[in-house]
Design a protein around this motif. Structure first.
Motif, mmCIF file in Angstrom:
data_model
loop_
_atom_site.group_PDB
_atom_site.id
_atom_site.type_symbol
_atom_site.label_atom_id
_atom_site.label_comp_id
_atom_site.label_asym_id
_atom_site.label_seq_id
_atom_site.Cartn_x
_atom_site.Cartn_y
_atom_site.Cartn_z
ATOM 1 N N TYR A 13 -48.801 103.158 71.767
ATOM 2 C CA TYR A 13 -48.847 101.629 71.788
ATOM 3 C C TYR A 13 -49.823 101.308 72.705
ATOM 4 C CZ TYR A 13 -47.125 96.936 72.655
ATOM 5 O OH TYR A 13 -47.154 95.551 72.789
ATOM 6 N N ARG A 14 -51.001 100.430 71.982
ATOM 7 C CA ARG A 14 -51.860 99.596 72.842
ATOM 8 C C ARG A 14 -52.836 100.903 73.459
ATOM 9 N NH1 ARG A 14 -51.198 95.989 70.184
ATOM 10 N NH2 ARG A 14 -50.357 94.182 70.627
ATOM 11 N N TYR A 29 -46.994 107.583 74.907
ATOM 12 C CA TYR A 29 -45.682 107.911 75.668
ATOM 13 C C TYR A 29 -44.799 108.832 75.157
ATOM 14 C CZ TYR A 29 -47.238 103.288 77.768
ATOM 15 O OH TYR A 29 -47.867 102.306 77.887
ATOM 16 N N ALA A 85 -47.893 104.082 81.971
ATOM 17 C CA ALA A 85 -47.906 102.541 81.533
ATOM 18 C C ALA A 85 -48.723 101.961 82.379
ATOM 19 C CB ALA A 85 -46.484 102.228 81.807
ATOM 20 N N LEU A 108 -46.711 96.355 82.881
ATOM 21 C CA LEU A 108 -45.437 96.859 82.117
ATOM 22 C C LEU A 108 -44.595 97.433 83.397
ATOM 23 C CD1 LEU A 108 -45.330 98.869 79.058
ATOM 24 C CD2 LEU A 108 -43.849 99.472 80.598
ATOM 25 N N GLY A 135 -42.839 94.745 85.168
ATOM 26 C CA GLY A 135 -42.208 93.987 84.614
ATOM 27 C C GLY A 135 -40.802 94.594 84.370
ATOM 28 N N GLY A 136 -40.838 96.070 84.167
ATOM 29 C CA GLY A 136 -39.772 96.937 84.087
ATOM 30 C C GLY A 136 -38.900 96.987 85.106
ATOM 31 N N THR A 142 -39.259 93.268 79.184
ATOM 32 C CA THR A 142 -40.408 93.986 79.115
ATOM 33 C C THR A 142 -40.505 95.204 78.410
ATOM 34 O OG1 THR A 142 -40.510 93.396 81.391
ATOM 35 C CG2 THR A 142 -42.244 94.759 80.648
ATOM 36 N N LEU A 143 -39.384 96.090 78.466
ATOM 37 C CA LEU A 143 -39.709 97.392 77.479
ATOM 38 C C LEU A 143 -39.437 96.751 76.049
ATOM 39 C CD1 LEU A 143 -38.021 100.090 79.406
ATOM 40 C CD2 LEU A 143 -40.335 99.737 79.258
ATOM 41 N N LYS A 196 -40.289 93.909 74.554
ATOM 42 C CA LYS A 196 -41.537 93.549 74.027
ATOM 43 C C LYS A 196 -42.565 94.529 73.842
ATOM 44 C CE LYS A 196 -40.980 88.721 74.476
ATOM 45 N NZ LYS A 196 -40.214 88.498 73.054
ATOM 46 N N ASN A 197 -42.728 95.731 74.599
ATOM 47 C CA ASN A 197 -43.523 96.501 74.500
ATOM 48 C C ASN A 197 -43.258 97.576 73.536
ATOM 49 O OD1 ASN A 197 -45.944 96.674 76.617
ATOM 50 N ND2 ASN A 197 -44.178 95.509 77.493
#
Length: 473
Positions: free
Chosen positions: A96-97, A101, A114, A118, A121-122, A154-155, A157-158
């Motif tokens: 991702y991005r 992970y 991360a 992220l 937010g997590g 957060t998780l 959305k990511n």
């Protein structure tokens, strides 16, 4: 044990459920005919062979492995496959991005990899989580709510939102939470917090790392089973597309009509075990269930390198990447590609007849090679060779309205006394292979014992926890 019976059973579909049903029936002395629309057995668990310039490559339809908690099924498969059954280890990651992970998500790995926003937010989500009860009533919970209530926004959305929208083709807020509760094996944030406390063991049950896998691809299990069935007198008629049923005055299905080599043929039968998609079986008996399936298209390519990565699976969460999963078949069995070479398989969700489904192969390959480049796989390693395959009924589309529609479909089909629906497509359930095989056995047993177990099959293993945990072995 053998019943001397002259009953003729029609089994529709030669996938895991259909073949296992046939096995139990023929062992009990029934006459069995299996019809399948494909030119091979195994359904979605089949393996295709591609003869490339440098030798043979094998590709499954998707990523299958054999894990079960059923000792009877396990010893059956062990005995059937003998030395051709390997043990494989699974290693999966989420891409991702531009970051990688571990999957299932692991705390130490997240902290290491991360980006800061992220993590912050997590952490904030975690603080909120600790004081919020989980929603109890699952049936009314959407996928988005299910994930957010466990992992925080957060998780979600990511890692989940983009991937899920791509996989299902609909907004995750309109997808049923049933899907997640059965298939997502991740610790929730409270569990993460518990792990951080000294002396606390995690309650998480993670994905099984080790699994059984046939040497020549997952489909080898089903081609071997089909050979054994034919030896025992089961007739398997391939390239046979079921196109109609005749029902008698007692609401019994007495004839199956199927298209075979441009002619419509008929098969008279006493009982029917159908693994055809629930929506199709409804249509054949004059009812529109409104249930739909999500399709998959696979792009399979030989590669001129020894390895692309050490991962079995890579989940591709970026919405702009076309595929949802990248796998390297060789990671499951070294026999899946010629020595010194590897191959990749990209799994691309679509709907039958949409742009992706209809895209020219060359165009699709160019598009996928661009995606691979962003994932750090050099497109120059790809030979010009590729082949593409399709699965029309890959995933039952579990939107927020599906349960009511499924119930109506079940009610409609239950009026035909001698029809038993089973398997993944037949029961409209997102289940694993071993469960499909068990469902097939249950369908056969209900005929052998003369007990109506149809409802039980529809609800079999419908627990609210992840089913795929540890194998008995």
């Amino acid at each position: 044990m053998s019943h001397s019976t002259n009953k003729h059973i029609a089994v529709l579909g030669a996938g895991p459920a259909g073949l296992m049903a046939a096995w139990e029936l023929v062992e009990a002395g029934y006459q069995v005919t299996i019809l399948d629309r494909d030119d091979h057995v195994g359904g979605m668990c089949a393996t295709q062979t591609f003869k490339g310039e440098h030798g043979e490559y094998r590709f499954d339809f998707g990523g299958h492995r054999f894990i079960t908690k059923n000792p009877k099924l396990l010893s059956f498969v062990d005995e059937l496959m003998g030395d051709d059954l390997l043990f494989a280890q699974r290693k999966s990651v989420i891409r991702y991005r531009g970051r990688i992970y571990q999957y299932p998500l692991a705390l130490v790995d997240l902290i290491k990899n991360a980006p800061l926003p992220l993590l912050v937010g997590g952490a904030i989500d975690l603080g909120k989580q600790l004081f919020k009860p989980k929603p109890q009533d699952q049936s009314a919970v959407s996928f988005a709510q299910w994930i957010e209530s466990r992992f925080g926004t957060t998780l979600y959305k990511n890692f989940f939102e983009g991937y899920t929208a791509k996989l299902w083709g609909i907004d995750p807020a309109t997808l049923s939470g049933d899907w997640a509760s059965q298939r997502i094996s991740l610790m929730d944030l409270k569990d993460v917090a518990r792990r951080l406390l000294p002396g606390r063991r995690s309650s998480v049950r993670t994905y099984a790392r080790q699994y059984r896998y046939p040497k020549l691809g997952f489909g080898q299990l089903y081609t071997r089973l089909a050979e054994e069935l034919e030896k025992r007198g089961v007739e398997i008629v391939l390239n046979s597309d079921v196109c109609g049923v005749k029902v008698n005055a007692d609401n019994q299905i007495e004839v199956i009509e199927y298209q075979h080599e441009d002619t419509v043929k008929t098969l008279a039968c006493d009982q029917v075990i159908s693994t055809l998609p629930l929506s199709l079986m409804c249509k054949l008996t004059g009812f529109d269930s409104e249930l739909t399936f999500r399709s998959l298209r696979f792009l399979n390519m030989p590669m001129e390198v020894e390895n692309v990565s050490d991962n079995t699976w890579q989940y591709l969460s970026d919405p702009e990447i076309l595929g949802t999963r990248l796998q390297e078949p060789k990671r499951r069995s070294s026999f899946m590609s010629p020595e010194g070479r590897t191959s990749v398989m990209i799994e691309i969700p679509c709907d039958k007849g949409d742009d992706v489904w209809n895209m020219q192969g060359d165009q699709l390959q160019q598009r996928v090679l661009k995606d691979l480049e962003t994932l750090g796989v050099d497109p120059k390693h790809a030979t010009k060779e590729y082949f593409t395959s399709y699965t029309e009924h890959a995933y039952p589309l579990m939107d927020m309205t599906y349960q009511a529609k499924r119930e109506k479909a079940i009610t409609h089909l239950s009026q035909f006394d001698n029809l038993i629906m089973t398997g993944r497509q037949g029961t409209f359930r997102y289940i694993f292979t071993d469960t499909a095989m068990e469902m097939g056995m249950m369908a056969a047993e209900s005929i052998i014992d003369g007990v109506d177990r149809r409802r039980e099959i529809f609800d079999f293993r419908n627990e609210k926890t992840v089913i795929e945990v540890q194998s008995v072995a």
